[in-house]
Design a protein around this motif. Sequence first.
Motif, PDB file in Angstrom:
ATOM      1  N   ALA A 189       0.839  -1.208   0.000  1.00  0.00           N
ATOM      2  CA  ALA A 189       0.000   0.000   0.000  1.00  0.00           C
ATOM      3  C   ALA A 189       0.869   1.251   0.000  1.00  0.00           C
ATOM      4  N   ALA A 190       1.930   1.256   0.795  1.00  0.00           N
ATOM      5  CA  ALA A 190       2.822   2.412   0.838  1.00  0.00           C
ATOM      6  C   ALA A 190       3.536   2.605  -0.497  1.00  0.00           C
ATOM      7  N   TYR A 191       3.948   1.500  -1.118  1.00  0.00           N
ATOM      8  CA  TYR A 191       4.621   1.596  -2.422  1.00  0.00           C
ATOM      9  C   TYR A 191       3.677   2.154  -3.481  1.00  0.00           C
ATOM     10  N   ASN A 192       2.466   1.613  -3.548  1.00  0.00           N
ATOM     11  CA  ASN A 192       1.539   2.029  -4.598  1.00  0.00           C
ATOM     12  C   ASN A 192       0.932   3.412  -4.358  1.00  0.00           C
ATOM     13  N   ALA A 193       1.002   3.912  -3.133  1.00  0.00           N
ATOM     14  CA  ALA A 193       0.473   5.252  -2.848  1.00  0.00           C
ATOM     15  C   ALA A 193       1.177   6.315  -3.673  1.00  0.00           C
ATOM     16  N   ARG A 194       2.408   6.033  -4.077  1.00  0.00           N
ATOM     17  CA  ARG A 194       3.151   6.994  -4.910  1.00  0.00           C
ATOM     18  C   ARG A 194       2.623   7.039  -6.340  1.00  0.00           C
ATOM     19  N   PHE A 195       1.988   5.952  -6.769  1.00  0.00           N
ATOM     20  CA  PHE A 195       1.565   5.835  -8.164  1.00  0.00           C
ATOM     21  C   PHE A 195       0.047   5.932  -8.323  1.00  0.00           C
ATOM     22  N   PRO A 207       5.509   0.216 -11.081  1.00  0.00           N
ATOM     23  CA  PRO A 207       6.275  -0.815 -11.800  1.00  0.00           C
ATOM     24  C   PRO A 207       6.607  -1.996 -10.903  1.00  0.00           C
ATOM     25  N   VAL A 208       6.418  -3.199 -11.440  1.00  0.00           N
ATOM     26  CA  VAL A 208       6.718  -4.425 -10.694  1.00  0.00           C
ATOM     27  C   VAL A 208       8.079  -4.925 -11.170  1.00  0.00           C
ATOM     28  N   THR A 209       9.103  -4.470 -10.491  1.00  0.00           N
ATOM     29  CA  THR A 209      10.469  -4.853 -10.794  1.00  0.00           C
ATOM     30  C   THR A 209      11.026  -5.661  -9.623  1.00  0.00           C
ATOM     31  N   GLU A 210      12.094  -6.393  -9.898  1.00  0.00           N
ATOM     32  CA  GLU A 210      12.705  -7.155  -8.802  1.00  0.00           C
ATOM     33  C   GLU A 210      13.198  -6.223  -7.702  1.00  0.00           C
ATOM     34  N   GLU A 211      13.713  -5.076  -8.081  1.00  0.00           N
ATOM     35  CA  GLU A 211      14.190  -4.126  -7.077  1.00  0.00           C
ATOM     36  C   GLU A 211      13.043  -3.648  -6.184  1.00  0.00           C
ATOM     37  N   ALA A 212      11.901  -3.317  -6.799  1.00  0.00           N
ATOM     38  CA  ALA A 212      10.758  -2.841  -6.019  1.00  0.00           C
ATOM     39  C   ALA A 212      10.231  -3.928  -5.090  1.00  0.00           C
ATOM     40  N   VAL A 213      10.115  -5.142  -5.601  1.00  0.00           N
ATOM     41  CA  VAL A 213       9.579  -6.233  -4.777  1.00  0.00           C
ATOM     42  C   VAL A 213      10.554  -6.596  -3.668  1.00  0.00           C
ATOM     43  N   ARG A 214      11.837  -6.573  -3.959  1.00  0.00           N
ATOM     44  CA  ARG A 214      12.821  -6.815  -2.895  1.00  0.00           C
ATOM     45  C   ARG A 214      12.696  -5.781  -1.785  1.00  0.00           C
ATOM     46  N   GLY A 215      12.470  -4.537  -2.160  1.00  0.00           N
ATOM     47  CA  GLY A 215      12.297  -3.496  -1.153  1.00  0.00           C
ATOM     48  C   GLY A 215      11.078  -3.738  -0.284  1.00  0.00           C
ATOM     49  N   ILE A 216       9.986  -4.170  -0.895  1.00  0.00           N
ATOM     50  CA  ILE A 216       8.759  -4.477  -0.151  1.00  0.00           C
ATOM     51  C   ILE A 216       8.987  -5.639   0.796  1.00  0.00           C
ATOM     52  N   LEU A 217       9.621  -6.688   0.288  1.00  0.00           N
ATOM     53  CA  LEU A 217       9.859  -7.871   1.114  1.00  0.00           C
ATOM     54  C   LEU A 217      10.862  -7.585   2.233  1.00  0.00           C
ATOM     55  N   ASP A 218      11.836  -6.753   1.958  1.00  0.00           N
ATOM     56  CA  ASP A 218      12.805  -6.403   2.993  1.00  0.00           C
ATOM     57  C   ASP A 218      12.127  -5.625   4.124  1.00  0.00           C
ATOM     58  N   ALA A 219      11.266  -4.681   3.768  1.00  0.00           N
ATOM     59  CA  ALA A 219      10.520  -3.935   4.793  1.00  0.00           C
ATOM     60  C   ALA A 219       9.614  -4.854   5.585  1.00  0.00           C
ATOM     61  N   ALA A 220       8.963  -5.803   4.902  1.00  0.00           N
ATOM     62  CA  ALA A 220       8.080  -6.749   5.585  1.00  0.00           C
ATOM     63  C   ALA A 220       8.895  -7.711   6.454  1.00  0.00           C
ATOM     64  N   PHE A 221      10.048  -8.119   5.980  1.00  0.00           N
ATOM     65  CA  PHE A 221      10.854  -9.044   6.760  1.00  0.00           C
ATOM     66  C   PHE A 221      11.282  -8.433   8.087  1.00  0.00           C
ATOM     67  N   HIS A 222      11.671  -7.168   8.058  1.00  0.00           N
ATOM     68  CA  HIS A 222      12.150  -6.513   9.264  1.00  0.00           C
ATOM     69  C   HIS A 222      11.029  -5.820  10.059  1.00  0.00           C
ATOM     70  N   GLY A 223       9.827  -5.773   9.481  1.00  0.00           N
ATOM     71  CA  GLY A 223       8.708  -5.175  10.205  1.00  0.00           C
ATOM     72  C   GLY A 223       8.816  -3.684  10.384  1.00  0.00           C
ATOM     73  N   ARG A 224       9.290  -2.978   9.357  1.00  0.00           N
ATOM     74  CA  ARG A 224       9.392  -1.521   9.432  1.00  0.00           C
ATOM     75  C   ARG A 224       8.034  -0.887   9.154  1.00  0.00           C
ATOM     76  N   ARG A 225       7.587  -0.035  10.033  1.00  0.00           N
ATOM     77  CA  ARG A 225       6.293   0.619   9.841  1.00  0.00           C
ATOM     78  C   ARG A 225       6.363   1.604   8.683  1.00  0.00           C
ATOM     79  N   PRO A 226       5.470   1.489   7.681  1.00  0.00           N
ATOM     80  CA  PRO A 226       5.475   2.461   6.578  1.00  0.00           C
ATOM     81  C   PRO A 226       5.178   3.877   7.093  1.00  0.00           C
ATOM     82  N   GLY A 227       5.793   4.849   6.451  1.00  0.00           N
ATOM     83  CA  GLY A 227       5.513   6.241   6.811  1.00  0.00           C
ATOM     84  C   GLY A 227       6.301   6.736   7.999  1.00  0.00           C
TER      85      GLY A 227
END
Length: 357
Positions: free
Chosen positions: A269-275, A337-357
């Motif tokens: 949701a945080a990623y797509n809010a930009r687009f 855009p659904v790129t490996e870089e974008a998805v890695r960023g999403i998964l990395d944030a989810a893995f570490h539990g970083r609160r968006p925003g």
Amino acid sequence: MRTFSTPGDVYNAVPPRVVFGAGTSERIAEEVDRLGARRALVVSTPGRSGMAERIVAQLGDRCIGLLPEAVSQVPIELARRGQARAKEMGADCLVSVGGGASIGLGKAIALELAVPVIAVPTTYSGSEMTGFCGITIDGVKRMHKSLRMLASTVVYDPALSASLPLDVSAASAMNALAHCVDVVYVPTASPVIVQAAVEGARVIMDALPRVARKPDDLEARGDLLYGGYLAGAALTGGFALQHGVAHVLGGTYGVPHGLSHALVLPHVAAYNARFAPEALGRIAEAMGVAEVGGAIFDVMKTAGLPTRLADVGFSESAIGEAARITVETDDGSNPGPVTEEAVRGILDAAFHGRRPG
């Protein structure tokens, strides 16, 4: 000037009959009769077999048996066994009782046999409203779409979800919320479906904390089930990156279905809010929050859900492969855009539990 078109067929199609209210599950025999069926096969998970057996007894000689073998992610091998069993028994109707696993197996059987389905959901994920089914083949969950899988009748009885453990309830509700969030920006959704998504998000965000505070509150359970119904209707509009990532986590890495959605939802949701700021702005307004991703993350904590992929057995070393599979199976409907870089960023944030925003 406003213009739009919808793709027709399975997209935006919802079941023709919905029966909602406490006690409605006691009238399933009437729904079988309404379809003109005489040989109903009841489908459930092993854990819901007791509930399913009560429905078998209620159906009496309208029922030819119980198939209590459903498991999450619908492995293709199970789907084929279920299809063969239903065909051998001469089933002319399926009654799927339980959560997404039961609903999914019923769909997979109907995809082959083209028999009507009565769905009796006991969770909030909303799969019962759609003609979509994720079937796991060779370790990858692949989406199947067909009007054959669209239920003829859905029976919603809040009492059936009253005993659902809080952690399972919360994860299922987050799965439903993911449908609402992920559909508002896809090109296949109709304006009516978007309205269902916006209202569904509002209802779920209101009802989930109430259920968390008092899990036996049947009115709150009913509201959450209503939100799940709206979310299921919204899901018929299609889905994008959030579901793509969640399906990889569940189908390939075994993350429980509800949690696979919950853990990536705030970050997608945080990623797509930009687009898609206008679309997600409608969700934020309905929720009464300033920012969707952070608000969802906070509700997850309130409901006692894990907020890190690291807490559910997912390995940090798998992030790259998961990103690659997500990109390979993407259908192009995501606003960003659904790129490996974008998805890695999403998964990395989810893995570490970083609160968006």
